[in-house]
Design a protein around this motif. Structure first.
Motif, PDB file in Angstrom:
ATOM      1  N   GLU A 211      38.966  45.521  45.579  1.00  0.00           N
ATOM      2  CA  GLU A 211      38.819  44.662  44.392  1.00  0.00           C
ATOM      3  C   GLU A 211      37.524  44.931  43.646  1.00  0.00           C
ATOM      4  O   GLU A 211      37.460  44.905  42.427  1.00  0.00           O
ATOM      5  N   GLN A 212      36.446  45.208  44.412  1.00  0.00           N
ATOM      6  CA  GLN A 212      35.161  45.419  43.729  1.00  0.00           C
ATOM      7  C   GLN A 212      35.206  46.703  42.890  1.00  0.00           C
ATOM      8  O   GLN A 212      34.579  46.781  41.842  1.00  0.00           O
ATOM      9  N   ALA A 213      35.978  47.694  43.335  1.00  0.00           N
ATOM     10  CA  ALA A 213      36.117  48.933  42.554  1.00  0.00           C
ATOM     11  C   ALA A 213      36.865  48.631  41.255  1.00  0.00           C
ATOM     12  O   ALA A 213      36.460  49.058  40.167  1.00  0.00           O
ATOM     13  N   SER A 214      37.955  47.852  41.360  1.00  0.00           N
ATOM     14  CA  SER A 214      38.718  47.475  40.161  1.00  0.00           C
ATOM     15  C   SER A 214      37.825  46.737  39.177  1.00  0.00           C
ATOM     16  O   SER A 214      37.846  46.997  37.973  1.00  0.00           O
ATOM     17  N   ALA A 215      37.030  45.808  39.710  1.00  0.00           N
ATOM     18  CA  ALA A 215      36.195  44.973  38.832  1.00  0.00           C
ATOM     19  C   ALA A 215      35.140  45.822  38.128  1.00  0.00           C
ATOM     20  O   ALA A 215      34.909  45.666  36.920  1.00  0.00           O
ATOM     21  N   LEU A 216      34.524  46.748  38.866  1.00  0.00           N
ATOM     22  CA  LEU A 216      33.472  47.576  38.256  1.00  0.00           C
ATOM     23  C   LEU A 216      34.045  48.508  37.191  1.00  0.00           C
ATOM     24  O   LEU A 216      33.442  48.699  36.130  1.00  0.00           O
ATOM     25  N   VAL A 217      35.220  49.091  37.458  1.00  0.00           N
ATOM     26  CA  VAL A 217      35.838  49.982  36.467  1.00  0.00           C
ATOM     27  C   VAL A 217      36.242  49.186  35.227  1.00  0.00           C
ATOM     28  O   VAL A 217      36.014  49.602  34.089  1.00  0.00           O
ATOM     29  N   CYS A 218      36.789  47.995  35.448  1.00  0.00           N
ATOM     30  CA  CYS A 218      37.231  47.155  34.329  1.00  0.00           C
ATOM     31  C   CYS A 218      36.028  46.764  33.455  1.00  0.00           C
ATOM     32  O   CYS A 218      36.059  46.892  32.229  1.00  0.00           O
ATOM     33  N   GLU A 219      34.964  46.335  34.118  1.00  0.00           N
ATOM     34  CA  GLU A 219      33.772  45.910  33.380  1.00  0.00           C
ATOM     35  C   GLU A 219      33.200  47.083  32.575  1.00  0.00           C
ATOM     36  O   GLU A 219      32.832  46.940  31.404  1.00  0.00           O
ATOM     37  N   SER A 220      33.178  48.254  33.205  1.00  0.00           N
ATOM     38  CA  SER A 220      32.612  49.416  32.525  1.00  0.00           C
ATOM     39  C   SER A 220      33.474  49.813  31.317  1.00  0.00           C
ATOM     40  O   SER A 220      32.947  50.113  30.246  1.00  0.00           O
TER      41      SER A 220
END
Ligand SMILES: Cc1cc2nc3c(=O)[nH]c(=O)nc-3n(C[C@H](O)[C@H](O)[C@H](O)COP(=O)(O)OP(=O)(O)OC[C@H]3O[C@@H](n4cnc5c(N)ncnc54)[C@H](O)[C@@H]3O)c2cc1C
Length: 457
Positions: A211-220
């Motif tokens: 989930e943290q990978a998804s969140a970081l990619v989405c935010e970026s």
């Protein structure tokens, strides 16, 4: 029709087919390799290679801008024309001449044409009939899935083929699907100056990853200017003229308009018109294989790469190809890395590099696991690369066996970190032993030390 005899006939010269043919020929087998389009397959011309070429310039520029001293030397913007020319070099101008030397050196006979099975161990390739003494290997890959959305087919949307080879950059682009292809293309096109909207049905992007990978990619992506719509379904598509603007209707009745629409909602195995029905197999479905890449019930038939639906990644297709070749050569090795164990990289900014389980998939698999997390930017090495950028590293440890069963790194330029984790996961290196694998100072690999300390070693 000319009847010709070979030891093995391989259908499809993408990475999987080429590697299989190469390994067999190097061992002295007489091999025919049948290809209907370009030797090198989807990967070389329309997928892995051009997409990375489209992404690289924007990422290098962003990294240079983070390094004082280099940043001052930057003037102007990304040169789209030069970038596209480099992309064209990478894909060899959609010509496969360079690949042919490799085949010739190995004595592999390239047969241009559409291959299909006509009976046991016999492949028809246009007007040639190829008989295989020992095996037929199917490596016909996959193509973009066309979901059943009203108006979509008529609207002539882009697939990865048009997105990866475009000569002109659209002003605006809708991307349907937030998996690896969707997020990479969103990242590439926004860096080229396109206004991008990314639509994903699920509540998060790259949903198979942590989930943290998804969140970081989405935010970026959002910070780069991509409009990301999550949990949103497309219900209809309209396009009045062939090359005119395209309108996408969403489940909440919103209408989105753009110059192009890219489909990135999955892949369909290329198993139509292959003669599979003669063997009782279903055209359009993946070819099911066992651990040795053999098709159950047909000991002469193998399927490697995307076409068997196991793991849709070039390096895993090539691994399967080596396994199939070894089986045919009478030196079998069973599959050790597959499915969730496969290493995988998503080349967005930040990149996501993962191998083995996520915490969720490990728990679903019934493993007794504990996860430890560290930021990727918290050591001395990170002062020099990806400075000030967000990132997260997670290690998933099987508490019963004391080995790592999964690792995910999210951050700038983390792709090359992955192989250390792959060796630890596939080699099942005891975690106490890893403590003695000391990362160099000041490299960002000291994240390993941080993870092990966090774990309590
Ligand atoms: C945009 C995009 C980016 C990607 N990026 C990456 C990445 O960075 N890393 C990664 O590991 N994976 C990536 N992938 C996945 C990767 O492209 C595939 O896993 C890989 O191409 C599969 O290789 P293959 O040999 O099985 O099939 P393919 O590469 O699809 O090749 C199959 C070949 O078979 C030929 N063929 C098909 N039917 C017949 C027939 N009946 N007769 C004769 N020839 C036939 C085709 O013309 C083709 O040349 C990406 C995919 C996409 C769409």
């Amino acid at each position: 029709v000319d009847d010709e005899n070979f030891d093995v006939v391989v259908v499809g010269a993408g990475p999987a087919g080429e590697v299989c043919a190469g390994r067999l020929a190097e061992a002295g087998k007489r091999v025919a390799l049948v290809e209907s389009e370009l030797v090198g397959g989807e990967c070389s011309y329309y997928a892995c290679m051009p997409s990375k070429a489209l992404l690289r310039a924007g990422q290098v520029l962003a990294e240079a801008a983070r390094v004082p001293g280099a940043a001052q030397a930057l003037s102007g913007k990304l040169d789209v024309r030069a970038l596209l020319e480099r992309r064209d070099q990478i894909i060899h101008g959609l010509k496969d001449d360079d690949q042919l030397t490799w085949l010739r050196e190995r004595g592999i006979e390239l047969v241009r044409g559409h291959g299909s099975i006509v009976s046991e161990r016999v492949v028809q390739a246009d007007d040639r009939r190829l008989h295989a003494r020992s095996a037929v290997v199917i490596a016909t890959g996959s193509c973009a899935t066309l979901p059943p959305i009203p108006g979509l087919a008529e609207a002539n949307p882009w697939t990865n083929r048009q997105a990866s080879t475009a000569e002109a950059i659209p002003g605006s682009l809708l991307i349907l699907g937030g998996g690896a292809v969707g997020v990479e293309m969103a990242s590439a096109y926004v860096s080229l100056g396109t206004r991008v909207t990314l639509i994903e049905n699920l509540p998060r992007l790259i949903a198979g990853e942590e989930e943290q990978a998804s969140a970081l990619v989405c935010e970026s992506l959002r910070n780069l200017g991509v409009e990301v719509l999550l949990g949103m379904r497309a219900t209809a598509v309209r396009r009045a003229e062939q090359d005119g603007p395209i309108t996408l209707e969403l489940a909440d009745s919103r209408l989105l308009k753009a110059d192009q629409l890219l489909l990135a909602v999955g892949r369909t195995p290329r198993t139509e018109n292959l003669g599979l029905e003669l063997l009782g197999l279903e055209p359009g479905e993946p070819i099911e294989v066992d651990e040795r890449m053999r098709t159950p019930g047909h000991d002469w038939l193998y399927a490697v790469g995307d076409v068997n639906g196991r793991v849709l990644l070039t390096h895993m297709g090539k691994y399967q190809a080596r396994l199939a070749a070894d089986q045919i050569l009478g030196r079998p090795t069973a599959l050790c890395s597959d499915g969730r164990l496969s290493p995988r990289v998503i080349f967005t900014e930040p990149q996501v590099a993962a191998v083995g389980h996520t915490l969720k998939s490990a728990r679903e698999a019934g493993l007794n696991v504990r996860a430890v997390d560290r930021p990727t930017g918290a050591n001395a090495g990170a002062s020099f690369v990806g400075h000030g950028t967000p990132g997260a590293a997670r290690m998933v440890v099987d508490e019963d066996r004391r080995v790592i069963v999964g690792a995910t790194f999210t951050g700038v330029e983390v792709a090359e970190w992955l192989h250390a984790a792959t060796i630890a996961v596939i080699g099942e290196v005891p975690i106490e032993r890893l403590w003695h694998a000391v990362p160099s100072f000041p490299t960002r690999s000291e994240v390993w030390l941080g993870l092990l300390e966090e774990y309590g070693l």
